[in-house]
Design a protein around this motif. Structure first.
Motif, PDB file in Angstrom:
ATOM      1  N   PHE A 166     -12.659 -27.222   5.713  1.00 25.22           N
ATOM      2  CA  PHE A 166     -12.562 -25.817   6.083  1.00 25.22           C
ATOM      3  C   PHE A 166     -11.088 -25.449   6.151  1.00 25.22           C
ATOM      4  O   PHE A 166     -10.216 -26.326   6.193  1.00 25.22           O
ATOM      5  CB  PHE A 166     -13.207 -25.580   7.459  1.00 25.22           C
ATOM      6  N   GLN A 205      -8.308 -22.307   7.956  1.00 27.50           N
ATOM      7  CA  GLN A 205      -8.156 -21.150   8.830  1.00 27.50           C
ATOM      8  C   GLN A 205      -6.737 -20.625   8.721  1.00 27.50           C
ATOM      9  O   GLN A 205      -5.773 -21.327   9.046  1.00 27.50           O
ATOM     10  CB  GLN A 205      -8.481 -21.512  10.278  1.00 27.50           C
ATOM     11  N   ARG A 241     -12.258 -19.267  10.612  1.00 29.03           N
ATOM     12  CA  ARG A 241     -12.311 -20.510   9.850  1.00 29.03           C
ATOM     13  C   ARG A 241     -13.340 -20.338   8.725  1.00 29.03           C
ATOM     14  O   ARG A 241     -14.448 -19.862   8.958  1.00 29.03           O
ATOM     15  CB  ARG A 241     -12.707 -21.656  10.768  1.00 29.03           C
ATOM     16  N   GLU A 242     -12.967 -20.751   7.525  1.00 31.72           N
ATOM     17  CA  GLU A 242     -13.864 -20.568   6.389  1.00 31.72           C
ATOM     18  C   GLU A 242     -14.135 -21.888   5.669  1.00 31.72           C
ATOM     19  O   GLU A 242     -13.285 -22.777   5.604  1.00 31.72           O
ATOM     20  CB  GLU A 242     -13.294 -19.549   5.398  1.00 31.72           C
ATOM     21  N   PHE A 243     -15.332 -21.953   5.138  1.00 30.26           N
ATOM     22  CA  PHE A 243     -15.781 -23.128   4.395  1.00 30.26           C
ATOM     23  C   PHE A 243     -15.029 -23.232   3.079  1.00 30.26           C
ATOM     24  O   PHE A 243     -14.809 -22.242   2.384  1.00 30.26           O
ATOM     25  CB  PHE A 243     -17.281 -23.005   4.139  1.00 30.26           C
ATOM     26  N   ARG A 290     -17.837 -29.270   0.504  1.00 31.62           N
ATOM     27  CA  ARG A 290     -18.675 -30.249   1.203  1.00 31.62           C
ATOM     28  C   ARG A 290     -19.077 -31.339   0.243  1.00 31.62           C
ATOM     29  O   ARG A 290     -19.275 -31.074  -0.954  1.00 31.62           O
ATOM     30  CB  ARG A 290     -19.916 -29.573   1.772  1.00 31.62           C
ATOM     31  N   TYR A 294      -8.920 -28.234   7.772  1.00 36.96           N
ATOM     32  CA  TYR A 294      -9.614 -29.154   8.663  1.00 36.96           C
ATOM     33  C   TYR A 294     -10.700 -29.906   7.910  1.00 36.96           C
ATOM     34  O   TYR A 294     -11.393 -29.334   7.069  1.00 36.96           O
ATOM     35  CB  TYR A 294     -10.309 -28.394   9.790  1.00 36.96           C
ATOM     36  N   ALA A 316     -14.327 -32.051   8.581  1.00 33.27           N
ATOM     37  CA  ALA A 316     -15.381 -32.053   9.584  1.00 33.27           C
ATOM     38  C   ALA A 316     -16.530 -32.921   9.121  1.00 33.27           C
ATOM     39  O   ALA A 316     -16.748 -33.082   7.912  1.00 33.27           O
ATOM     40  CB  ALA A 316     -15.866 -30.623   9.838  1.00 33.27           C
ATOM     41  N   SER A 340     -19.106 -23.334  10.243  1.00 31.71           N
ATOM     42  CA  SER A 340     -18.338 -24.312  11.015  1.00 31.71           C
ATOM     43  C   SER A 340     -19.114 -24.848  12.218  1.00 31.71           C
ATOM     44  O   SER A 340     -18.984 -26.020  12.567  1.00 31.71           O
ATOM     45  CB  SER A 340     -17.007 -23.699  11.462  1.00 31.71           C
ATOM     46  N   HIS A 341     -19.950 -24.012  12.824  1.00 32.86           N
ATOM     47  CA  HIS A 341     -20.670 -24.468  14.021  1.00 32.86           C
ATOM     48  C   HIS A 341     -21.720 -25.530  13.700  1.00 32.86           C
ATOM     49  O   HIS A 341     -22.247 -26.176  14.603  1.00 32.86           O
ATOM     50  CB  HIS A 341     -21.326 -23.279  14.733  1.00 32.86           C
ATOM     51  N   TYR A 344     -21.118 -28.225  12.006  1.00 31.53           N
ATOM     52  CA  TYR A 344     -20.453 -29.516  11.891  1.00 31.53           C
ATOM     53  C   TYR A 344     -20.148 -30.049  13.287  1.00 31.53           C
ATOM     54  O   TYR A 344     -19.729 -29.316  14.176  1.00 31.53           O
ATOM     55  CB  TYR A 344     -19.176 -29.382  11.064  1.00 31.53           C
ATOM     56  N   TRP A 389     -14.582 -32.726  14.304  1.00 29.42           N
ATOM     57  CA  TRP A 389     -13.469 -32.062  13.625  1.00 29.42           C
ATOM     58  C   TRP A 389     -12.177 -32.832  13.802  1.00 29.42           C
ATOM     59  O   TRP A 389     -11.957 -33.463  14.842  1.00 29.42           O
ATOM     60  CB  TRP A 389     -13.275 -30.662  14.212  1.00 29.42           C
TER      61      TRP A 389
END
Length: 124
Positions: A37, A39, A45-47, A50, A95, A97, A108-109, A111, A114
Protein backbone atom coordinates in the motif's frame (compact mmCIF):
# COMPACT_ATOMS: atom_id res chain seq x y z
CA UNK A 1 2.30 -12.00 15.43
CA UNK A 2 4.08 -11.11 12.22
CA UNK A 3 6.72 -8.42 12.15
CA UNK A 4 7.33 -6.67 8.86
CA UNK A 5 10.26 -4.43 7.96
CA UNK A 6 10.37 -2.53 4.67
CA UNK A 7 13.45 -1.17 2.96
CA UNK A 8 14.56 0.15 -0.39
CA UNK A 9 12.85 3.51 -0.48
CA UNK A 10 14.62 6.66 -1.49
CA UNK A 11 14.76 9.55 -3.91
CA UNK A 12 14.45 8.85 -7.62
CA UNK A 13 13.80 10.96 -10.69
CA UNK A 14 10.60 10.64 -12.64
CA UNK A 15 10.84 7.70 -15.00
CA UNK A 16 13.25 5.91 -12.72
CA UNK A 17 12.98 2.66 -10.81
CA UNK A 18 13.14 1.41 -7.25
CA UNK A 19 12.83 -2.00 -5.68
CA UNK A 20 11.25 -2.26 -2.28
CA UNK A 21 11.73 -5.22 0.03
CA UNK A 22 9.77 -6.35 3.04
CA UNK A 23 11.16 -8.99 5.37
CA UNK A 24 8.80 -10.88 7.65
CA UNK A 25 9.45 -12.64 10.93
CA UNK A 26 7.30 -14.36 13.48
CA UNK A 27 4.63 -16.61 12.04
CA UNK A 28 5.00 -18.78 8.94
CA UNK A 29 5.42 -16.36 6.06
CA UNK A 30 3.89 -18.67 3.46
CA UNK A 31 0.62 -18.69 5.42
CA UNK A 32 0.01 -15.06 4.46
CA UNK A 33 -0.86 -13.26 1.30
CA UNK A 34 1.11 -10.04 1.11
CA UNK A 35 0.16 -6.60 -0.06
CA UNK A 36 1.78 -3.26 -0.75
CA UNK A 37 0.00 0.00 0.00
CA UNK A 38 1.04 3.62 -0.17
CA UNK A 39 0.02 6.81 1.55
CA UNK A 40 0.80 10.30 0.32
CA UNK A 41 0.61 13.31 2.64
CA UNK A 42 -2.99 14.31 3.27
CA UNK A 43 -4.37 11.29 1.43
CA UNK A 44 -5.79 7.96 2.43
CA UNK A 45 -3.74 4.81 2.29
CA UNK A 46 -4.28 3.14 -1.07
CA UNK A 47 -3.82 -0.37 -2.38
CA UNK A 48 -0.95 -0.97 -4.79
CA UNK A 49 -0.48 -4.71 -5.25
CA UNK A 50 -1.10 -8.12 -3.70
CA UNK A 51 0.48 -11.55 -4.05
CA UNK A 52 -0.94 -14.88 -2.98
CA UNK A 53 0.65 -17.16 -0.40
CA UNK A 54 2.48 -19.22 -2.99
CA UNK A 55 3.26 -16.30 -5.26
CA UNK A 56 1.25 -17.84 -8.06
CA UNK A 57 -1.33 -15.06 -8.22
CA UNK A 58 -0.85 -11.33 -8.29
CA UNK A 59 -3.24 -8.39 -8.36
CA UNK A 60 -2.55 -4.72 -9.07
CA UNK A 61 -4.21 -1.37 -8.81
CA UNK A 62 -5.04 -0.09 -12.28
CA UNK A 63 -2.73 2.88 -11.78
CA UNK A 64 0.37 0.69 -11.52
CA UNK A 65 -0.40 -2.17 -13.90
CA UNK A 66 2.40 -2.72 -16.36
CA UNK A 67 4.88 -0.66 -14.32
CA UNK A 68 5.02 -2.35 -10.90
CA UNK A 69 5.75 -6.00 -10.18
CA UNK A 70 5.14 -7.75 -6.87
CA UNK A 71 6.98 -10.97 -6.10
CA UNK A 72 7.96 -13.04 -3.10
CA UNK A 73 10.60 -15.49 -1.98
CA UNK A 74 9.17 -17.69 0.75
CA UNK A 75 12.57 -19.19 1.47
CA UNK A 76 13.73 -15.70 2.46
CA UNK A 77 10.49 -14.54 4.07
CA UNK A 78 10.57 -11.57 1.74
CA UNK A 79 8.15 -9.79 -0.56
CA UNK A 80 9.33 -7.32 -3.19
CA UNK A 81 7.85 -4.47 -5.15
CA UNK A 82 9.68 -3.54 -8.32
CA UNK A 83 8.58 -0.08 -9.39
CA UNK A 84 9.43 1.16 -12.87
CA UNK A 85 8.62 4.38 -14.72
CA UNK A 86 7.85 6.14 -11.48
CA UNK A 87 5.81 9.33 -11.48
CA UNK A 88 6.06 12.33 -9.11
CA UNK A 89 2.50 11.73 -7.93
CA UNK A 90 3.63 8.35 -6.62
CA UNK A 91 5.63 10.01 -3.89
CA UNK A 92 4.41 8.40 -0.70
CA UNK A 93 5.23 6.17 2.22
CA UNK A 94 5.01 2.59 1.01
CA UNK A 95 3.86 -0.12 3.40
CA UNK A 96 3.80 -3.88 3.19
CA UNK A 97 1.05 -5.81 4.93
CA UNK A 98 0.12 -9.41 5.65
CA UNK A 99 -3.28 -11.02 5.22
CA UNK A 100 -4.12 -14.57 6.23
CA UNK A 101 -7.20 -14.69 3.99
CA UNK A 102 -7.12 -16.23 0.53
CA UNK A 103 -9.70 -13.72 -0.69
CA UNK A 104 -8.20 -10.90 -2.75
CA UNK A 105 -8.39 -7.95 -0.37
CA UNK A 106 -7.64 -4.40 -1.43
CA UNK A 107 -8.82 -2.47 1.62
CA UNK A 108 -6.24 -1.67 4.27
CA UNK A 109 -8.47 -2.72 7.17
CA UNK A 110 -8.53 -6.25 5.77
CA UNK A 111 -4.82 -6.74 6.41
CA UNK A 112 -3.71 -7.90 9.82
CA UNK A 113 -0.09 -6.88 10.10
CA UNK A 114 1.80 -3.84 8.87
CA UNK A 115 5.34 -2.64 8.54
CA UNK A 116 6.52 0.82 9.50
CA UNK A 117 6.77 2.01 5.92
CA UNK A 118 9.52 3.28 3.66
CA UNK A 119 9.56 6.70 2.00
CA UNK A 120 9.60 6.93 -1.78
CA UNK A 121 10.13 10.36 -3.29
CA UNK A 122 9.89 10.86 -7.04
CA UNK A 123 11.24 14.16 -8.28
CA UNK A 124 10.04 15.82 -11.46
Amino acid sequence: QVQLVESGGGLVQAGGSLRLSCVASGRTFSNYAMGWFRQAPGKEREFVARISRSGGSTYYADSVKGRFTISRDNSKNTVYLQMDTLKPEETAVYYCAADRSTVVHTASHQYEYWGQGTQVTVSS
